[in-house]
Design a protein around this motif. Structure first.
Motif, short mmCIF file in Angstrom:
data_model
loop_
_atom_site.label_atom_id
_atom_site.label_comp_id
_atom_site.label_asym_id
_atom_site.label_seq_id
_atom_site.Cartn_x
_atom_site.Cartn_y
_atom_site.Cartn_z
N GLY A 224 0.37 54.35 -9.87
CA GLY A 224 1.69 54.75 -9.37
C GLY A 224 2.75 53.69 -9.46
O GLY A 224 3.92 53.97 -9.19
N GLY A 225 2.40 52.47 -9.87
CA GLY A 225 3.36 51.36 -9.90
C GLY A 225 4.12 51.30 -11.21
O GLY A 225 4.25 52.31 -11.90
N PRO A 226 4.61 50.11 -11.57
CA PRO A 226 4.45 48.86 -10.83
C PRO A 226 5.43 48.75 -9.66
O PRO A 226 6.41 49.47 -9.57
CB PRO A 226 4.77 47.80 -11.89
N VAL A 227 5.10 47.81 -8.76
CA VAL A 227 5.93 47.53 -7.59
C VAL A 227 6.76 46.29 -7.85
O VAL A 227 6.29 45.30 -8.41
CB VAL A 227 5.03 47.32 -6.35
N GLY A 228 8.02 46.33 -7.42
CA GLY A 228 8.90 45.17 -7.54
C GLY A 228 9.45 44.77 -6.18
O GLY A 228 9.75 45.63 -5.35
N LEU A 229 9.59 43.48 -5.96
CA LEU A 229 10.19 42.93 -4.75
C LEU A 229 11.29 41.98 -5.17
O LEU A 229 11.03 41.00 -5.89
CB LEU A 229 9.16 42.16 -3.89
N ASP A 230 12.51 42.25 -4.77
CA ASP A 230 13.65 41.42 -5.14
C ASP A 230 14.45 41.04 -3.90
O ASP A 230 14.85 41.92 -3.12
CB ASP A 230 14.57 42.16 -6.12
N TYR A 231 14.68 39.75 -3.73
CA TYR A 231 15.48 39.28 -2.59
C TYR A 231 16.95 39.36 -2.96
O TYR A 231 17.35 38.89 -4.03
CB TYR A 231 15.09 37.85 -2.23
N ARG A 232 17.76 39.93 -2.07
CA ARG A 232 19.19 40.08 -2.33
C ARG A 232 19.98 39.37 -1.23
O ARG A 232 19.84 39.68 -0.05
CB ARG A 232 19.57 41.57 -2.34
N GLY A 233 20.79 38.41 -1.65
CA GLY A 233 21.60 37.66 -0.70
C GLY A 233 22.42 36.60 -1.40
O GLY A 233 22.70 36.69 -2.61
N VAL A 234 22.79 35.58 -0.67
CA VAL A 234 23.56 34.48 -1.26
C VAL A 234 22.77 33.83 -2.38
O VAL A 234 23.31 33.47 -3.43
CB VAL A 234 23.91 33.43 -0.17
N ALA A 235 21.47 33.68 -2.17
CA ALA A 235 20.60 33.10 -3.19
C ALA A 235 19.56 34.14 -3.59
O ALA A 235 18.98 34.81 -2.73
CB ALA A 235 19.92 31.85 -2.66
N GLU A 236 19.32 34.26 -4.88
CA GLU A 236 18.35 35.21 -5.38
C GLU A 236 17.52 34.55 -6.48
O GLU A 236 18.02 33.73 -7.24
CB GLU A 236 19.05 36.45 -5.95
N GLY A 237 16.23 34.91 -6.52
CA GLY A 237 15.38 34.37 -7.56
C GLY A 237 14.95 32.94 -7.28
O GLY A 237 14.88 32.50 -6.14
N ALA A 238 14.71 32.20 -8.35
CA ALA A 238 14.18 30.84 -8.24
C ALA A 238 15.32 29.83 -8.10
O ALA A 238 15.71 29.17 -9.06
CB ALA A 238 13.31 30.51 -9.44
N VAL A 239 15.86 29.70 -6.90
CA VAL A 239 16.91 28.72 -6.64
C VAL A 239 16.27 27.47 -6.05
O VAL A 239 15.53 27.55 -5.07
CB VAL A 239 17.95 29.29 -5.65
N PRO A 240 16.53 26.28 -6.63
CA PRO A 240 15.95 25.06 -6.07
C PRO A 240 16.33 24.89 -4.61
O PRO A 240 17.47 25.16 -4.21
CB PRO A 240 16.59 23.95 -6.94
#
Length: 372
Positions: A224-240
């Motif tokens: 039934g997937g795939p499943v995705g998880l995404d962070y939404r805000g001031v910083a997204e993804g791989a931010v140091p």
């Protein structure tokens, strides 16, 4: 990790309750309204200092009482501990660890670790962003209990900054004297500092959860997937990590005029969201009821796998979950959780509990908890 004894005094419907528990599966059976969920809610309260059912402590205290007591004996790796929380609505709660009163409630976090499955979990998928932020933050604290202090610091400085903005907005609307905003830069720095630490932990957690949630969804709902998880805000993804403070500080500066107008802080971790996806589409608004349930279960299973890999295995709590699932999902979930060190299950009737979760059985009725 497992709870060996649970004691309640004036908690919810219980004037007193003493329940001896062991490793493996324990199932609490009884009609609705008899207090099954109250038992597992108490275990969860020790783990998170909050309830999965209500947002305040007042409903946790039995009617007519002024406080409630929750105590548990816990065994982990041969070590035994006694943890106790005194719930005092409207006043500061008190905590004891191994009968010492010289601890704050948040100092006992980590003694009990739980992963809770409940009907309310559907809100993780269909509900407001606040539900998903709470999910992330409670899991962060379960991973690293000291980070409860970071959450508390952020909430404290955010409240104070909002109070200043609200005063300024009200003065502007009513044509009064302007409010001195000279300290706003200082509050920006405080919010950015604690917010950056909280944000770093959330981003790290989402990265760790992503593959686990995808795997868990395939176990609950194969294909039934795939499943995705995404962070939404001031910083997204791989931010140091070292860039997060500057990002937050810059975002606060850009939003300042609008914030003064509206009287509230508009950017920061308290406004962010965790976007859940099934395939290419967001789950909220597109997933069916069954898909939403499977995704909520996958998030909890992923949480369990993450905590188990990083520290003591958490207690698994399944609160009236099986009545919400079709037969196929019931069996799959039961097979996945049955090997847990301790699994606490509530159900209205025995037939709701799959055979894979046969274990100790308790009957809950009329304010008493009796082992069969």
């Amino acid at each position: 990790m497992h709870v060996t004894h649970l004691s309640l005094a004036d908690f919810r419907s219980y004037a007193r309750a003493e329940v001896a528990l062991g490793p493996g599966v324990s199932t609490f059976i009884g009609p609705n309204g008899q207090g099954k969920t109250n038992l597992v809610e108490a275990v969860g309260y020790l783990a998170t200092l909050g309830s999965h059912r209500v947002s305040s402590d007042a409903p946790l205290v039995r009617m007519g009482a002024d406080r409630a007591l929750v105590r548990a004996a816990v065994t982990e790796g041969g070590r035994q501990q006694l943890v106790e929380i005194e719930v005092n609505p409207g006043r500061a709660n008190r905590a004891r660890l191994n009968r010492s009163a010289q601890v704050r409630p948040r100092d006992v976090l980590g003694v009990v670790r739980t992963v809770l499955f409940a009907p309310e979990d559907l809100h993780l998928v269909k509900g407001d962003p606040g539900e998903r932020r709470r999910f992330l933050d409670e899991l962060i604290t379960a991973r690293v209990p000291r980070l409860a202090g970071v959450r508390a610091d952020y909430e404290r400085v955010l409240k104070q900054r909002n109070a200043l903005l609200k005063s300024a907005a009200m003065a502007r609307r009513h044509g009064g004297r302007g409010v001195d905003l000279s300290t706003l830069d200082v509050w920006d720095q405080h919010v950015a500092r604690s917010g950056a630490e909280l944000l770093a932990q959330r981003l790290s957690l989402v990265e760790a959860l992503r593959p686990l949630a995808d795997k868990a969804y395939d176990q609950v709902a194969p294909g039934g997937g795939p499943v995705g998880l995404d962070y939404r805000g001031v910083a997204e993804g791989a931010v140091p990590r070292e860039e997060l403070y500057g990002l937050l500080l810059g975002a606060l500066g850009e939003a300042r005029a609008q914030e003064i107008e509206r009287g509230v802080t508009l950017v920061g971790p308290h406004r962010d969201d965790l976007v859940l996806r099934l395939g290419e589409l967001p789950a909220k608004g597109y997933a069916s009821h069954g898909e939403s349930w499977s995704l909520a279960l996958a998030l909890r299973l992923a949480s369990y796998e993450l905590l188990k890999a990083e520290g003591p295995e958490p207690v698994l709590v399944l609160d009236d979950v099986f009545a919400e699932l079709d037969a196929q999902r019931r069996e799959r979930l039961a097979e996945l959780v049955a090997p847990g060190e301790q699994v606490l299950v509530t159900a209205a009737v025995p037939q709701d509990v799959p055979m894979a979760l046969m274990g100790a059985r308790f009957t809950v009725a009329g304010g008493s908890v009796d082992r069969e």
